[in-house]
Design an enzyme around this catalytic site. Structure first.
Site, PDB file in Angstrom:
ATOM      1  N   ASP A 162      -4.710 -65.907  10.030  1.00 35.42           N
ATOM      2  CA  ASP A 162      -3.403 -65.506   9.529  1.00 35.42           C
ATOM      3  C   ASP A 162      -3.237 -64.010   9.780  1.00 35.42           C
ATOM      4  O   ASP A 162      -4.022 -63.401  10.519  1.00 35.42           O
ATOM      5  CB  ASP A 162      -3.207 -65.898   8.056  1.00 35.42           C
ATOM      6  N   ARG A 182       2.401 -68.858  -3.201  1.00 38.62           N
ATOM      7  CA  ARG A 182       2.245 -67.429  -2.932  1.00 38.62           C
ATOM      8  C   ARG A 182       3.525 -66.896  -2.298  1.00 38.62           C
ATOM      9  O   ARG A 182       3.818 -67.194  -1.136  1.00 38.62           O
ATOM     10  CB  ARG A 182       1.057 -67.152  -2.016  1.00 38.62           C
TER      11      ARG A 182
END
Length: 531
Positions: free
Chosen positions: A447, A167
């Site tokens: 996150d 990603r």
């Protein structure tokens, strides 16, 4: 020029930081490849970011997202994405994590089908983290990655590792440590470009792509830009067209109205869509930042069974399976709770219930954040999905309207929920400023998305008053300032990640929360404070 910078070629206009420490990754050839991507595609990226701003201005003046009339033919016509490669047909459990060496090894060995190596929300984008992450992934692709900790414990990848999917950062994030023609580059193009330059040939030779997760997209045009970037990279690197495959995270509210269109823009390389639910909640808050009638209750009450999230999940499954793509479920952020069996059993029960909901709804796989959760999630999917995926589950019963996707959840704001948002936002931001993007907080692996939800909720509750706690006392800036000062002091006096940056983080959160307008991303102003 600072000592940490080196000019690769004065006539080429390429300047990179710390080149002498990373010459194996930041070679002249690799940087020339990235510079080529910048010159060819960055103006388009910038124009698409301007489109985002214009779209948000319309939302701020009362407009709501809707399905596009100009793309109705794409939604209503019959077409499918290109056939999926064998390596991506069974993705029942995927593990995610930052591009840290030990984490990469553990994730590849965890028993998951896929490891998503993350340069985005679970990585703080220091230049060291980003470039060393490229080195770690190159070693993983080459089969040479190993790690020995201070106690002498040795880590290496086993014989059946997970499939690697990378990603890169979103289109909105800059990379100031690499400039081309005097301009900061795109974090997305840097992450993508360096990875494919060093690894595309080796991965393609093993029928492993390269494969990517694409974050934060808002429109089919943004997906089309990624498609053209990959087309160009394949041509330059000598790969067959369509070798690179992409799974798109549907984690913005505007993108939920363009799922068919996004798959169509990437139809030669689309592998699926993913319910990036935490960022999706943040995007809902941000999209409706000027709509006091669409406030959400505290974070813990906004779960996937609330109507607007259930509608989003089921529409994603229906869309993907109609088009031959995989519909991936969301993240289980729980981590094992050591020393408290009762609390740990309760946490694992939540994971099982969430994964059961996903697999019975028709999802083809799911995410976990910790290796210990892989067998927990896999057991649920194995029991209810004997086939590699569930593309045969068409969900013809699903009918989702515009109002279904934008209807706010009903609930309350408690003092505990308010304080938790302040604490989590502060602790995560401080750790991020200290170079750590994946942070354990209250037995959850957090996150950037969690901090963004907490920050956006605090802003909305304070700026769209009167909002009351469940005990009818008003939410106020005085309470916010008091809570922030309390948790800042606690963090400063602790040994927790980010303790050294508590003051910096608190100042940033205070400024963003008191500001008249909700800032688009916490990570943009925070990026300027990174070393």
């Amino acid at each position: 020029m600072a000592a940490s910078q080196s000019v690769i070629d004065p006539t080429a206009g390429i300047v990179a930081h710390a080149i002498d420490s990373y010459r194996d990754i930041l070679s002249a050839e690799a940087l020339a490849f990235v510079a080529g991507l910048h010159r060819r595609f960055d103006a388009r990226r910038v124009a698409l970011l301007a489109d985002r701003e214009a779209r948000q201005r319309r939302f701020d003046t009362g407009e709501c997202p809707d399905f596009r009339e100009d793309t109705r033919a794409i939604r209503e016509s019959e077409w499918t994405v290109a056939p999926l490669p064998e390596a991506l047909l069974d993705r029942r459990v995927e593990i995610t994590g930052p591009v840290e060496r030990k984490m990469i090894i553990n994730a590849l060995n965890a028993g998951a089908k896929v490891f998503m190596a993350d340069f985005e929300d679970s990585s703080a984008p220091t230049w060291t983290n980003q470039v060393e992450g490229q080195r770690h992934l190159r070693d993983a692709v080459n089969g040479t990655i190993e790690y020995t900790n201070e106690a002498g414990k040795h880590y290496r990848v086993g014989p059946d590792p997970a499939v690697l999917v990378v990603r890169p950062r979103g289109w909105h994030l800059p990379e100031r440590h690499l400039t081309v023609d005097g301009e900061a580059t795109s974090g997305a193009l840097v992450d993508f470009g360096l990875f494919v330059f060093h690894n595309a040939a080796a991965l393609h030779a093993r029928d492993r792509g390269p494969y990517f997760y694409l974050p934060k997209l808002q429109s089919m045009e943004e997906a089309a830009l990624w498609n053209d970037v990959m087309d160009h990279a394949e041509a330059v690197l000598g790969l067959p067209e369509g070798s690179m495959k992409a799974t798109v995270l549907i984690e913005t509210l505007p993108a939920a109205f363009q799922m068919h269109e996004i798959l169509h823009a990437l139809r030669s390389r689309a592998a699926g869509l993913n319910c990036g639910r935490w960022d999706y909640i943040f995007s809902y808050l941000k999209t409706f930042r000027a709509h006091p009638d669409r406030l959400l209750p505290e974070r813990g009450q906004v779960v996937m069974t609330v109507p607007f999230l259930k509608a989003y999940s089921e529409l994603l499954i229906q869309t993907c399976h109609r088009r031959g793509a995989l519909a991936m479920g969301g993240m289980a952020a729980q981590i094992p709770i050591k020393g408290d069996d009762e609390a740990n059993d309760a946490a694992m029960a939540k994971v099982r219930a969430d994964k059961l909901r996903e697999v019975t709804a028709g999802h083809d796989g799911t995410w976990v954040a910790h290796p210990a959760l892989v067998p927990v999630a896999r057991a649920i999917f194995d029991a209810h999905m004997p086939t590699p995926n569930q593309r045969h589950v068409t969900r013809d019963d699903v009918s989702v309207s515009r109002e279904d996707l934008i209807r706010p959840a009903v609930g309350t704001v408690t003092r505990t929920g308010f304080d938790n948002n302040v604490e989590v936002c502060l602790r995560y931001t401080a750790a991020w400023l200290d170079g750590l993007g994946c942070v354990p907080i209250h037995h959850l692996m957090e996150d950037a998305a969690t901090a963004e939800i907490a920050r956006a909720q605090l802003w909305q509750w304070l700026h769209h008053g009167p909002v009351e706690f469940s005990d009818h006392a008003p939410v106020s800036f005085a309470l916010f300032d008091h809570a922030l000062a309390k948790y800042r002091q606690r963090l400063r006096e602790s040994t927790l990640p980010g303790a050294a940056r508590a003051d910096d983080a608190a100042a940033l959160i205070a400024a963003l929360t008191h500001a008249d307008t909700l800032h688009d991303f916490l990570t943009l102003p925070a990026y300027d404070r990174l070393p």
